[in-house]
Design a protein around this motif. Structure first.
Motif, PDB file in Angstrom:
ATOM      1  N   ARG A  17       0.830  -1.212   0.000  1.00  0.00           N
ATOM      2  CA  ARG A  17       0.000   0.000   0.000  1.00  0.00           C
ATOM      3  C   ARG A  17       0.855   1.250   0.000  1.00  0.00           C
ATOM      4  O   ARG A  17       0.532   2.243  -0.665  1.00  0.00           O
ATOM      5  CB  ARG A  17      -0.929  -0.032   1.221  1.00  0.00           C
ATOM      6  CG  ARG A  17      -1.911   1.136   1.291  1.00  0.00           C
ATOM      7  CD  ARG A  17      -3.045   0.817   2.248  1.00  0.00           C
ATOM      8  NE  ARG A  17      -2.582   0.548   3.590  1.00  0.00           N
ATOM      9  CZ  ARG A  17      -2.540   1.457   4.569  1.00  0.00           C
ATOM     10  NH1 ARG A  17      -2.920   2.703   4.334  1.00  0.00           N
ATOM     11  NH2 ARG A  17      -2.110   1.122   5.766  1.00  0.00           N
ATOM     12  N   LEU A  18       1.977   1.227   0.730  1.00  0.00           N
ATOM     13  CA  LEU A  18       2.856   2.394   0.766  1.00  0.00           C
ATOM     14  C   LEU A  18       3.496   2.646  -0.597  1.00  0.00           C
ATOM     15  O   LEU A  18       3.543   3.788  -1.071  1.00  0.00           O
ATOM     16  CB  LEU A  18       3.942   2.214   1.819  1.00  0.00           C
ATOM     17  CG  LEU A  18       4.991   3.334   1.883  1.00  0.00           C
ATOM     18  CD1 LEU A  18       4.341   4.678   2.192  1.00  0.00           C
ATOM     19  CD2 LEU A  18       6.072   3.021   2.901  1.00  0.00           C
ATOM     20  N   LEU A  19       3.990   1.608  -1.248  1.00  0.00           N
ATOM     21  CA  LEU A  19       4.620   1.784  -2.556  1.00  0.00           C
ATOM     22  C   LEU A  19       3.615   2.355  -3.565  1.00  0.00           C
ATOM     23  O   LEU A  19       3.941   3.260  -4.336  1.00  0.00           O
ATOM     24  CB  LEU A  19       5.179   0.460  -3.059  1.00  0.00           C
ATOM     25  CG  LEU A  19       6.371  -0.115  -2.276  1.00  0.00           C
ATOM     26  CD1 LEU A  19       6.763  -1.477  -2.824  1.00  0.00           C
ATOM     27  CD2 LEU A  19       7.559   0.836  -2.290  1.00  0.00           C
ATOM     28  N   THR A  20       2.397   1.833  -3.538  1.00  0.00           N
ATOM     29  CA  THR A  20       1.360   2.363  -4.417  1.00  0.00           C
ATOM     30  C   THR A  20       1.093   3.831  -4.113  1.00  0.00           C
ATOM     31  O   THR A  20       0.964   4.661  -5.023  1.00  0.00           O
ATOM     32  CB  THR A  20       0.066   1.548  -4.264  1.00  0.00           C
ATOM     33  OG1 THR A  20       0.323   0.191  -4.599  1.00  0.00           O
ATOM     34  CG2 THR A  20      -1.038   2.087  -5.162  1.00  0.00           C
ATOM     35  N   ASN A  65       1.901  -7.570 -10.848  1.00  0.00           N
ATOM     36  CA  ASN A  65       1.979  -6.341 -10.064  1.00  0.00           C
ATOM     37  C   ASN A  65       0.653  -5.608 -10.059  1.00  0.00           C
ATOM     38  O   ASN A  65       0.232  -5.052  -9.041  1.00  0.00           O
ATOM     39  CB  ASN A  65       3.073  -5.426 -10.616  1.00  0.00           C
ATOM     40  CG  ASN A  65       4.447  -5.990 -10.353  1.00  0.00           C
ATOM     41  OD1 ASN A  65       4.604  -6.878  -9.518  1.00  0.00           O
ATOM     42  ND2 ASN A  65       5.441  -5.494 -11.072  1.00  0.00           N
ATOM     43  N   GLN A  66      -0.053  -5.596 -11.202  1.00  0.00           N
ATOM     44  CA  GLN A  66      -1.336  -4.916 -11.264  1.00  0.00           C
ATOM     45  C   GLN A  66      -2.343  -5.592 -10.359  1.00  0.00           C
ATOM     46  O   GLN A  66      -3.191  -4.944  -9.748  1.00  0.00           O
ATOM     47  CB  GLN A  66      -1.829  -4.886 -12.707  1.00  0.00           C
ATOM     48  CG  GLN A  66      -1.059  -3.902 -13.588  1.00  0.00           C
ATOM     49  CD  GLN A  66      -1.487  -3.955 -15.030  1.00  0.00           C
ATOM     50  OE1 GLN A  66      -2.053  -4.941 -15.483  1.00  0.00           O
ATOM     51  NE2 GLN A  66      -1.202  -2.895 -15.759  1.00  0.00           N
ATOM     52  N   SER A  67      -2.246  -6.924 -10.242  1.00  0.00           N
ATOM     53  CA  SER A  67      -3.163  -7.640  -9.364  1.00  0.00           C
ATOM     54  C   SER A  67      -2.923  -7.281  -7.909  1.00  0.00           C
ATOM     55  O   SER A  67      -3.810  -7.409  -7.077  1.00  0.00           O
ATOM     56  CB  SER A  67      -3.007  -9.154  -9.554  1.00  0.00           C
ATOM     57  OG  SER A  67      -1.768  -9.612  -9.031  1.00  0.00           O
ATOM     58  N   LYS A  68      -1.700  -6.803  -7.595  1.00  0.00           N
ATOM     59  CA  LYS A  68      -1.390  -6.363  -6.241  1.00  0.00           C
ATOM     60  C   LYS A  68      -1.689  -4.882  -6.050  1.00  0.00           C
ATOM     61  O   LYS A  68      -1.451  -4.315  -4.995  1.00  0.00           O
ATOM     62  CB  LYS A  68       0.090  -6.616  -5.921  1.00  0.00           C
ATOM     63  CG  LYS A  68       0.477  -8.084  -5.863  1.00  0.00           C
ATOM     64  CD  LYS A  68       1.939  -8.199  -5.479  1.00  0.00           C
ATOM     65  CE  LYS A  68       2.339  -9.648  -5.290  1.00  0.00           C
ATOM     66  NZ  LYS A  68       2.337 -10.400  -6.546  1.00  0.00           N
ATOM     67  N   GLY A  69      -2.170  -4.234  -7.068  1.00  0.00           N
ATOM     68  CA  GLY A  69      -2.486  -2.819  -6.958  1.00  0.00           C
ATOM     69  C   GLY A  69      -1.296  -1.923  -7.172  1.00  0.00           C
ATOM     70  O   GLY A  69      -1.324  -0.756  -6.807  1.00  0.00           O
ATOM     71  N   LEU A  70      -0.203  -2.419  -7.780  1.00  0.00           N
ATOM     72  CA  LEU A  70       0.996  -1.625  -7.971  1.00  0.00           C
ATOM     73  C   LEU A  70       1.073  -1.120  -9.406  1.00  0.00           C
ATOM     74  O   LEU A  70       0.905  -1.888 -10.357  1.00  0.00           O
ATOM     75  CB  LEU A  70       2.242  -2.466  -7.660  1.00  0.00           C
ATOM     76  CG  LEU A  70       2.395  -2.845  -6.197  1.00  0.00           C
ATOM     77  CD1 LEU A  70       3.517  -3.857  -6.046  1.00  0.00           C
ATOM     78  CD2 LEU A  70       2.665  -1.628  -5.352  1.00  0.00           C
TER      79      LEU A  70
END
Length: 250
Positions: A17-20, A65-70
């Protein structure tokens, strides 16, 4: 350019969440890289970080990565391994940083939108170091008051949770974080910056987690933090501060 340095230890719940958040609230023109320095995580933090640290992910990694919200349109994310200890981790990150500005950030602290430009603006004005004002993710009246006080330049209102930007030149001149301190390392650096009259507070709110207050209770934890501060004021050693922290806070 800014190098963002994040020391982590078992931060699987927050690091993605922080990286996003960092990517979505900054401009790539200001960010040289994001350096995550792990101190020996055992909770799955590394499993989250390894897929996103590649500079040029292939299609399968993009989908993962997109599936992780990144967001894959991002600055380079580097993962480093270090001995445990935030001072050691942050110094290692600084050693590998390519940016002329270092931005040290805790894994549970989320800076404001356009934080990168605010930092660049301060450095361009000649302010070589500083932090943001802070708010806790809690409605407890004491934590709200403590958050409100961080807008002022008083030394007593400072702490590592507010994050720390500093030019790499000044950081190297000071000698980085004092690795003798396993706790209180942020404050040792801040003390040196105040002694040099090199500290400014950006009047924009960074949000940090009150998780430790929720775990121990607001008044109990605040008492222990005050005790550590007073002990240091009266000359307690790094080992004495760590022993107290391990006994009452860990």
């Amino acid at each position: 350019m800014i190098s963002i340095i994040i020391p982590v230890l078992n931060e699987a719940d927050t690091i993605s969440r922080l990286l996003t958040h960092l990517i979505e609230n900054s401009s790539s023109k200001n960010i040289s890289e994001i350096i995550v320095v792990d101190g020996g995580s055992t909770d799955g933090t590394l499993g989250i970080l390894r897929p996103v640290r590649l500079q040029k992910p292939d299609r399968s990694e993009v989908n993962s990565n997109q599936s992780k919200g990144l967001d894959c349109a991002r600055p380079d994310i580097k993962l480093l391994s270090s001995d445990k200890g935030r001072a050691k981790q942050m110094n290692l990150g600084a050693k590998h940083a390519t940016g002329s500005i270092l931005y040290f950030l805790h894994a549970d602290s989320f800076p404001p939108k356009d934080f990168d430009q605010f930092i660049v603006n301060e450095v361009q004005k000649g302010n070589q170091a500083g932090c943001f004002r802070m708010q806790f993710d809690s409605n407890h009246w004491w934590l709200r008051l403590a958050s409100w006080l961080t807008q002022f330049s008083w030394r007593a209102s400072r702490g590592g949770d507010q994050s720390q930007f500093i030019t790499k030149t000044l950081f190297n001149d000071i000698g980085g974080y004092n690795e003798n301190y396993i706790i209180y390392e942020d404050n040792i650096l801040i003390n040196e910056l105040y002694a040099r009259n090199e500290f400014t507070v950006i009047n924009k709110k960074l949000t940090t987690s009150a998780r430790l207050y929720r775990k121990h209770g607001v008044w109990k934890l605040q008492y222990h933090f005050w005790t550590i501060y007073v002990k240091k004021w009266f000359g307690a050693s790094a080992d004495e501060l760590l022993a107290y922290y391990k006994k009452y806070v860990c």
